[in-house]
Design a protein around this motif. Structure first.
Motif, PDB file in Angstrom:
ATOM      1  N   ALA A   1     -22.681  -2.034  -9.905  1.00 19.98           N
ATOM      2  CA  ALA A   1     -22.592  -2.609 -11.215  1.00 19.98           C
ATOM      3  C   ALA A   1     -21.654  -3.761 -10.769  1.00 19.98           C
ATOM      4  CB  ALA A   1     -22.025  -1.775 -12.182  1.00 19.98           C
ATOM      5  N   ALA A   2     -21.786  -4.736 -11.657  1.00 16.95           N
ATOM      6  CA  ALA A   2     -20.829  -5.864 -12.052  1.00 16.95           C
ATOM      7  C   ALA A   2     -19.290  -5.157 -12.439  1.00 16.95           C
ATOM      8  CB  ALA A   2     -21.274  -7.015 -12.608  1.00 16.95           C
ATOM      9  N   HIS A   3     -18.337  -6.065 -12.009  1.00 14.86           N
ATOM     10  CA  HIS A   3     -16.960  -5.708 -12.696  1.00 14.86           C
ATOM     11  C   HIS A   3     -16.914  -5.848 -13.909  1.00 14.86           C
ATOM     12  CE1 HIS A   3     -16.078  -5.829  -8.280  1.00 14.86           C
ATOM     13  NE2 HIS A   3     -15.277  -4.946  -8.655  1.00 14.86           N
ATOM     14  N   HIS A   4     -17.753  -6.974 -14.731  1.00 17.24           N
ATOM     15  CA  HIS A   4     -17.785  -7.299 -15.848  1.00 17.24           C
ATOM     16  C   HIS A   4     -19.049  -7.750 -16.205  1.00 17.24           C
ATOM     17  CE1 HIS A   4     -13.332  -7.091 -16.540  1.00 17.24           C
ATOM     18  NE2 HIS A   4     -13.188  -7.754 -15.400  1.00 17.24           N
TER      19      HIS A   4
ATOM     20  N   GLY B   1     -21.914 -11.402  -4.008  1.00 18.26           N
ATOM     21  CA  GLY B   1     -20.506 -11.335  -4.341  1.00 18.26           C
ATOM     22  C   GLY B   1     -19.902  -9.993  -3.672  1.00 18.26           C
ATOM     23  N   HIS B   2     -20.676  -8.936  -4.233  1.00 16.77           N
ATOM     24  CA  HIS B   2     -20.144  -7.695  -3.586  1.00 16.77           C
ATOM     25  C   HIS B   2     -20.012  -7.651  -1.895  1.00 16.77           C
ATOM     26  CE1 HIS B   2     -19.677  -5.500  -7.274  1.00 16.77           C
ATOM     27  NE2 HIS B   2     -20.956  -5.472  -7.565  1.00 16.77           N
TER      28      HIS B   2
ATOM     29  N   MET C   1     -16.955 -13.771  -8.190  1.00 11.16           N
ATOM     30  CA  MET C   1     -17.963 -14.496  -8.303  1.00 11.16           C
ATOM     31  C   MET C   1     -18.902 -14.455  -9.673  1.00 11.16           C
ATOM     32  SD  MET C   1     -20.854 -16.476  -6.954  1.00 11.16           S
ATOM     33  CE  MET C   1     -22.210 -16.772  -7.545  1.00 11.16           C
ATOM     34  N   VAL C   2     -19.130 -15.627 -10.221  1.00  5.59           N
ATOM     35  CA  VAL C   2     -19.911 -15.464 -11.494  1.00  5.59           C
ATOM     36  C   VAL C   2     -21.335 -15.947 -11.510  1.00  5.59           C
ATOM     37  CG1 VAL C   2     -19.476 -16.265 -14.045  1.00  5.59           C
ATOM     38  CG2 VAL C   2     -17.564 -15.762 -12.619  1.00  5.59           C
ATOM     39  N   GLY C   3     -22.072 -15.272 -12.363  1.00  9.16           N
ATOM     40  CA  GLY C   3     -23.697 -15.723 -12.211  1.00  9.16           C
ATOM     41  C   GLY C   3     -24.488 -14.911 -12.905  1.00  9.16           C
ATOM     42  N   ASP C   4     -25.807 -15.363 -13.028  1.00  8.91           N
ATOM     43  CA  ASP C   4     -26.708 -14.703 -13.763  1.00  8.91           C
ATOM     44  C   ASP C   4     -27.763 -14.023 -13.144  1.00  8.91           C
ATOM     45  OD1 ASP C   4     -28.016 -17.064 -12.817  1.00  8.91           O
ATOM     46  OD2 ASP C   4     -29.544 -17.013 -14.307  1.00  8.91           O
ATOM     47  N   ASN C   5     -27.808 -13.959 -11.617  1.00 10.54           N
ATOM     48  CA  ASN C   5     -28.634 -13.311 -10.778  1.00 10.54           C
ATOM     49  C   ASN C   5     -28.088 -12.014 -10.295  1.00 10.54           C
ATOM     50  OD1 ASN C   5     -30.132 -12.639  -8.237  1.00 10.54           O
ATOM     51  ND2 ASN C   5     -31.345 -14.409  -9.214  1.00 10.54           N
ATOM     52  N   PRO C   6     -28.658 -11.010 -10.585  1.00 15.75           N
ATOM     53  CA  PRO C   6     -28.111  -9.732 -10.205  1.00 15.75           C
ATOM     54  C   PRO C   6     -27.830  -9.410  -8.558  1.00 15.75           C
ATOM     55  CG  PRO C   6     -29.654  -9.224 -11.970  1.00 15.75           C
ATOM     56  CD  PRO C   6     -29.793 -10.607 -11.374  1.00 15.75           C
ATOM     57  N   ALA C   7     -28.999  -9.843  -8.008  1.00 16.25           N
ATOM     58  CA  ALA C   7     -29.101  -9.757  -6.577  1.00 16.25           C
ATOM     59  C   ALA C   7     -28.409 -10.717  -5.865  1.00 16.25           C
ATOM     60  CB  ALA C   7     -30.675  -9.539  -6.107  1.00 16.25           C
ATOM     61  N   GLY C   8     -28.677 -12.212  -6.069  1.00 16.76           N
ATOM     62  CA  GLY C   8     -28.056 -13.010  -5.548  1.00 16.76           C
ATOM     63  C   GLY C   8     -26.742 -13.424  -5.874  1.00 16.76           C
ATOM     64  N   ASP C   9     -26.271 -13.247  -6.971  1.00 13.35           N
ATOM     65  CA  ASP C   9     -24.653 -13.762  -7.381  1.00 13.35           C
ATOM     66  C   ASP C   9     -24.100 -12.222  -7.144  1.00 13.35           C
ATOM     67  OD1 ASP C   9     -25.411 -16.163  -8.061  1.00 13.35           O
ATOM     68  OD2 ASP C   9     -26.051 -15.702 -10.040  1.00 13.35           O
TER      69      ASP C   9
ATOM     70  N   GLY D   1     -17.090  -9.201  -0.649  1.00  9.84           N
ATOM     71  CA  GLY D   1     -15.924  -8.830  -0.897  1.00  9.84           C
ATOM     72  C   GLY D   1     -15.204  -9.270  -2.224  1.00  9.84           C
ATOM     73  N   LEU D   2     -16.089 -10.021  -3.065  1.00  9.41           N
ATOM     74  CA  LEU D   2     -15.510 -10.465  -4.215  1.00  9.41           C
ATOM     75  C   LEU D   2     -15.665  -9.631  -5.736  1.00  9.41           C
ATOM     76  CD1 LEU D   2     -17.212 -14.233  -3.670  1.00  9.41           C
ATOM     77  CD2 LEU D   2     -14.613 -13.250  -3.133  1.00  9.41           C
ATOM     78  N   ARG D   3     -14.761  -9.823  -6.578  1.00 10.89           N
ATOM     79  CA  ARG D   3     -15.136  -9.153  -7.898  1.00 10.89           C
ATOM     80  C   ARG D   3     -16.020 -10.247  -8.571  1.00 10.89           C
ATOM     81  NH1 ARG D   3      -9.502  -7.727 -10.631  1.00 10.89           N
ATOM     82  NH2 ARG D   3     -10.742  -6.559 -11.869  1.00 10.89           N
ATOM     83  N   THR D   4     -16.939  -9.311  -9.454  1.00 11.27           N
ATOM     84  CA  THR D   4     -18.173 -10.059 -10.077  1.00 11.27           C
ATOM     85  C   THR D   4     -18.265  -9.971 -11.595  1.00 11.27           C
ATOM     86  OG1 THR D   4     -19.368  -8.132  -9.619  1.00 11.27           O
ATOM     87  CG2 THR D   4     -19.440  -9.641  -7.889  1.00 11.27           C
ATOM     88  N   ILE D   5     -18.672 -11.121 -11.955  1.00 10.64           N
ATOM     89  CA  ILE D   5     -19.056 -11.251 -13.365  1.00 10.64           C
ATOM     90  C   ILE D   5     -20.460 -11.611 -13.557  1.00 10.64           C
ATOM     91  CG2 ILE D   5     -18.240 -12.134 -15.892  1.00 10.64           C
ATOM     92  CD1 ILE D   5     -15.602 -12.769 -14.612  1.00 10.64           C
ATOM     93  N   TRP D   6     -21.078 -10.702 -14.207  1.00  7.61           N
ATOM     94  CA  TRP D   6     -22.603 -10.942 -14.549  1.00  7.61           C
ATOM     95  C   TRP D   6     -22.802 -11.463 -15.797  1.00  7.61           C
ATOM     96  CZ3 TRP D   6     -26.684  -7.236 -16.982  1.00  7.61           C
ATOM     97  CH2 TRP D   6     -27.949  -7.898 -16.619  1.00  7.61           C
ATOM     98  N   LEU D   7     -23.631 -12.660 -15.868  1.00  9.83           N
ATOM     99  CA  LEU D   7     -24.133 -13.186 -17.179  1.00  9.83           C
ATOM    100  C   LEU D   7     -25.399 -12.211 -17.627  1.00  9.83           C
ATOM    101  CD1 LEU D   7     -21.996 -15.340 -16.534  1.00  9.83           C
ATOM    102  CD2 LEU D   7     -23.688 -17.041 -17.519  1.00  9.83           C
ATOM    103  N   ARG D   8     -25.273 -11.404 -18.472  1.00 15.83           N
ATOM    104  CA  ARG D   8     -26.656 -10.527 -18.839  1.00 15.83           C
ATOM    105  C   ARG D   8     -27.710 -11.480 -19.224  1.00 15.83           C
ATOM    106  NH1 ARG D   8     -24.552  -6.226 -21.849  1.00 15.83           N
ATOM    107  NH2 ARG D   8     -23.087  -7.432 -22.678  1.00 15.83           N
ATOM    108  N   GLY D   9     -28.848 -10.736 -18.717  1.00 15.60           N
ATOM    109  CA  GLY D   9     -30.312 -11.483 -19.016  1.00 15.60           C
ATOM    110  C   GLY D   9     -31.373 -11.040 -18.290  1.00 15.60           C
ATOM    111  N   ARG D  10     -31.131 -11.182 -16.980  1.00 15.28           N
ATOM    112  CA  ARG D  10     -32.245 -10.722 -16.121  1.00 15.28           C
ATOM    113  C   ARG D  10     -32.380  -9.273 -15.883  1.00 15.28           C
ATOM    114  NH1 ARG D  10     -32.831 -15.178 -11.087  1.00 15.28           N
ATOM    115  NH2 ARG D  10     -32.256 -16.977 -12.154  1.00 15.28           N
TER     116      ARG D  10
END
Length: 215
Positions: free
Chosen positions: A195-198, A174-175, A162-170, A178-187
């Motif tokens: 923590a996100a995986h990346h 995603g967690h 799961m890739v997204g910019d919203n910490p809680a939602g995305d 059961g998905l690995r996650t990539i966070w677009l830094r900002g919020r």
């Protein structure tokens, strides 16, 4: 490793904020709305929009147009105004060429979110979309991710990203899914959220990570 990835739409794949400004300006001009209505819309729609917002707009300013007409005009204006950068479209095309299944999990009304996907050219690059308005549930609810997987023709049980910019939602959602996650830094990052995986600064960086997974 499952080659499934879900992307958030607004603020991740597409630039909603500039589109919102343009759509509100054009709607107010088209309907000859007062400056107060312009400001009201920019405040009320800052995070999301749905048909009920335009019923409140009509009531607040005593407009003659129906709420449905106002909403449909806004949907069309947003679909025309929203943009996705060429390098993002190119990155998604590379993922598809590498046999990735691509879904979109988005909070928002289904008609407007699908209008954005069509207007940006994203629709032809994804396998399925789940919008919160489809089920009246929102990220981080796992059921929205399950719907996304079903619409992509895959099983959430096989894992993915799961890739997204919203910490809680995305990332939180995603967690839960059961998905690995990539966070677009900002919020701001909320306390207690795993923590996100990346962590990346741009969605193209996330796409590069995914492509590296399959090389």
């Amino acid at each position: 490793m499952s080659r499934l990835v879900f992307f958030d739409l607004d603020g991740t794949l597409a630039d909603r904020q500039s589109a919102l400004s343009d759509a509100v300006t054009d709607l107010c001009r088209s309907r000859c709305l007062p400056q107060a209505a312009d400001q009201w819309l920019r405040t009320e729609l800052v995070d999301r929009a749905n048909a009920a917002d335009f019923a409140r707009l009509r009531d607040t300013f005593g407009l003659e147009a129906s709420a449905a007409d106002l909403w449909h005009e806004y949907v069309g204006l947003m679909a025309a105004a929203v943009t996705c950068r060429p390098e993002v479209l190119e990155g998604l095309a590379r993922l598809r060429a590498a046999a990735w299944t691509i879904g979109v999990i988005t909070n928002g009304a289904g008609d407007i979110q699908r209008g954005k996907l069509a207007g940006t050219g994203l629709a032809s690059l994804i396998d399925g979309v789940a919008a919160s308005g489809d089920l009246e549930i929102r990220k981080p609810d796992r059921r929205l991710f399950e719907l996304g997987a079903t619409r992509c023709g895959v099983s959430l049980a096989d894992g993915g990203w799961m890739v997204g910019d919203n910490p809680a939602g995305d990332i939180g959602g995603g967690h839960r899914a059961g998905l690995r996650t990539i966070w677009l830094r900002g919020r701001p990052w909320p306390d207690g959220l795993p923590a996100a995986h990346h962590v990346v600064d741009d969605v193209t960086d996330a796409i590069a990570i995914l492509l590296n997974e399959t090389e």
